[in-house]
Enzyme design. Sequence first.
Site, mmCIF file in Angstrom:
data_model
loop_
_atom_site.group_PDB
_atom_site.id
_atom_site.type_symbol
_atom_site.label_atom_id
_atom_site.label_comp_id
_atom_site.label_asym_id
_atom_site.label_seq_id
_atom_site.Cartn_x
_atom_site.Cartn_y
_atom_site.Cartn_z
ATOM 1 N N ALA A 315 0.838 -1.204 0.000
ATOM 2 C CA ALA A 315 0.000 0.000 0.000
ATOM 3 C C ALA A 315 0.868 1.246 0.000
ATOM 4 O O ALA A 315 1.988 1.246 0.531
ATOM 5 C CB ALA A 315 -0.927 -0.001 1.213
ATOM 6 N N GLY A 317 2.133 5.041 0.987
ATOM 7 C CA GLY A 317 2.303 5.682 2.279
ATOM 8 C C GLY A 317 3.588 5.241 2.963
ATOM 9 O O GLY A 317 4.272 4.307 2.525
ATOM 10 N N LYS A 319 5.833 3.344 5.411
ATOM 11 C CA LYS A 319 5.691 2.036 6.048
ATOM 12 C C LYS A 319 5.678 2.191 7.564
ATOM 13 O O LYS A 319 6.498 2.907 8.137
ATOM 14 C CB LYS A 319 6.819 1.106 5.617
ATOM 15 N N GLY A 320 4.737 1.515 8.202
ATOM 16 C CA GLY A 320 4.615 1.595 9.651
ATOM 17 C C GLY A 320 5.607 0.692 10.362
ATOM 18 O O GLY A 320 6.169 -0.235 9.774
ATOM 19 N N MET A 321 5.802 0.961 11.643
ATOM 20 C CA MET A 321 6.709 0.152 12.447
ATOM 21 C C MET A 321 6.017 -1.070 13.036
ATOM 22 O O MET A 321 6.679 -1.988 13.510
ATOM 23 C CB MET A 321 7.309 1.003 13.571
ATOM 24 N N LYS A 336 -4.113 -5.487 6.567
ATOM 25 C CA LYS A 336 -3.132 -5.067 7.566
ATOM 26 C C LYS A 336 -2.705 -6.268 8.411
ATOM 27 O O LYS A 336 -3.549 -6.959 8.994
ATOM 28 C CB LYS A 336 -3.728 -3.970 8.458
ATOM 29 N N ASP A 371 -13.719 1.133 10.768
ATOM 30 C CA ASP A 371 -14.106 -0.213 11.195
ATOM 31 C C ASP A 371 -13.198 -1.223 10.500
ATOM 32 O O ASP A 371 -12.694 -0.981 9.400
ATOM 33 C CB ASP A 371 -15.563 -0.464 10.814
#
Length: 575
Positions: A315, A317, A319-321, A336, A371
């Site tokens: 995706a 954006g 990248k999250g941790m 996710k 949600d």
Amino acid sequence: MNREAIKTAAGRIHEGYQTYIRTFNELTSYAPIFFRDRDWSGMQLNHKRRLRLYKDQVNACRLLLKETLDKEVQSHAFWKESKEYYSWIITERKDKEVAETFFNSVIRKSFPVKGADPQIMFVHEGYDTCDIHPQEKLYHSYPSHWGLQKIIRSIVADFDFGVPYLNKEADIQFLVRAVREIILTRYVATEKTTTQVLKSVFYRNKAAYLIGRTHIGDKWMPFIIPFLNGPKGVFVDTLIFDPKIMAHLFSYTRSYFMVEVAIPSQMVSFLNSVITHKQIHELYNAIGFNKHGKTEFYRDFLNHLKLSDDQFIVAEGIKGMVMTVFTLPSYNIVFKLIKDYFEPPKTMTRQEVRDKYKMVGLHDRVGRMADTHEFEGFHLPLDRISTELMQELRNTVNSLLEIQDDELIIKHVYTERRMVPLNIYLENCSLEDAKQAVEEYGDAIIQLAKANIFPGDMMIKNFGVTRQKRVVFYDYDEIEFLTDMNFRWKPKPETYEQIYAAEPWYEIKPNDVFPEDFKRFMIGRADVRDHFFSYHAKLFNPDYWVNIQNRIKAGEWIHALPYPNTIRFRPEEEV
């Protein structure tokens, strides 16, 4: 095959479903009482009880089957015949699609199912195969020859909330005037014009909503009438015709309605004609059947896979941790997965992250949190996984992956509506849209706070922009209850050592928050930064946050209206 055991299994699952739906309806029936009594805490607790109900009942059913049919429940052939017998048992049920989903849930918890097995699960039945039932009992009808005054008076008279009105006559005239100004200036009523209003009232938080439609100008014109119950009595707050506002009322960022439903598919069919922007699975979610909404979503996803050929990709954006996120470009959903290892400074466990998502699922999302649906054993065609995505999955969530034949099996995944990350949106939008977005960003934080949610990590990369340009929070790993936080002013340095200290010279406890520091990371776009700081100046004042905390601790439920204040019939001080 032991026929008695098959009948016992199917019968007990049906009994479990009957217990579930009976209790679901009972809890739903309390909503008018809480609204009448202005018992907003009771309304909230009742809603959480109903959210927990499904999982508890499925688990109770699983344990009962395990105790009495331990050997049989491990047989594929046994479940195949049990499904056929269960299907016969529920043939005459008017909610059989929800009963089918309950059977699937018990199967998933009782037998090691590989994917969605149509031999032992109801995979493709669903909403479109439900029986058609007469709709006369679903709604009140008001013919055009009654005239507008009589129609509005009749609508108001048909719904008794059990408390005195603030000013019923004024409400009637507000509604009459709104219809004349918005509808009758564009369309002419004829003998074919008719108005229908659902008999069931939709309750959520502090509001009650009437959902209706008028057939005029050769098409259906939907509308929603919100009622509030204030200290001076019940009153009509506004009349909503705007399809965008109506869609937002049924948004995936909102808690589910408490609404009495005799035939779910029939209710969804009516709503589908009114809230036309919503998919079937979203409408089942909205009326409280979120587990069946998950089933309908999965069916839609399977159908989309058959009709598309693009590949799943990482995706967009930053990248999250904590989470690895991927998507299918042709489908408006992100997937996710919780990473195997978290990069510093993240110190939480995978279970703690799952607990945060459960917390959001049980909480009032006030239109500002997305949600999610949670899946285990989620199957994807291996040839649809891009090389880049597969490498990312191997590097970050390898423990959640299994490959069998031509499928990638993900052991645990959340699905969520895809949004444009706010940081990317701000990089590409106009100045006008950027101003609106940063205003929305601050509004989202404030509304979450009033719902007793502190986002924790408030960087703009953790917020998304919807198609309606609303800003929504979607990164839940650091959320906390607002009342658990300690908002502080930063101590002022008094010595040279304190002024030039490389690290804070004062003690900082784990839940300490310094709103003055928010400015350092909140908005990076230079041409809207000052606008944001001015428009939301109170965000940087610890006293503002403490005031919200005190109101919540005092028992106040701060209501966030799901429509603009500008369309309300009366100013706040009059109600």
